[in-house]
Write a protein that holds these residues in place. Structure first.
Motif: not given
Length: 167
Positions: A92-117
């Motif tokens: 995965i590396g830093e995510g170039d060309g990678v799709l991160v998929i979830d059903d829902l973004v609520d407050t964004g806190k989960t995606l913030e943690v994933v975006r840091n990776l």
């Protein structure tokens, strides 16, 4: 009318057919912005992102699919998100060309943690609430912040009292 409903009573019920249609619509939207070298991989945020990620990977013919597990809910109570399983970061590396998929973004806190990776990944959800929208580049349907989304994997068919009247 005075709305005295509890948060879980302001529900948006999503059927299997609807999540399938909306996930396909998200795939078509993502197809229009495919990077020049194509999408390299899909990373599903478990558990809710598994069904949409499978549908999107199929529609876009992406064969590399991995998961990241982030725990941010204990039943229906939100808590601080923690990563309990990461994808293969060598792939995965830093995510170039990678799709991160979830059903829902609520407050964004989960995606913030994933975006840091995976700071260079493209983040997409099927549904988005206003507080979390800045954390995603693509989504299909926006719902209000105080709406509780009931996904098909969380439901069973049962009798429901009428909204008004009992006779």
């Amino acid at each position: 009318m005075n709305d005295n409903r509890l948060p879980h009573e302001k529900g948006f019920h999503v059927s299997w057919d609807q999540i399938h249609r909306d996930s396909r619509a998200l795939a078509w939207r993502l197809s229009d912005i495919t990077p020049p070298d194509g999408w390299r991989a899909v990373v599903a945020i478990t558990r809710g992102g598994l069904a949409p990620a499978m549908i999107i990977a199929r529609e876009l013919d992406i064969r590399t699919v991995d998961t990241i597990s982030v725990k941010s809910y204990n039943h229906q109570t939100q808590s601080a998100p923690i990563v309990i399983k990461s994808p293969d970061m060598e792939v995965i590396g830093e995510g170039d060309g990678v799709l991160v998929i979830d059903d829902l973004v609520d407050t964004g806190k989960t995606l913030e943690v994933v975006r840091n990776l995976m700071p260079k990944a493209h983040f997409a959800t099927v549904y988005a609430k206003p507080m979390g929208k800045p954390m995603v580049e693509s989504y299909i349907t926006e719902v209000s912040q105080d709406t509780w989304i009931f996904f098909p994997w969380d439901m069973a068919l049962q009798y429901v009292e009428p909204y008004r009247g009992k006779d």
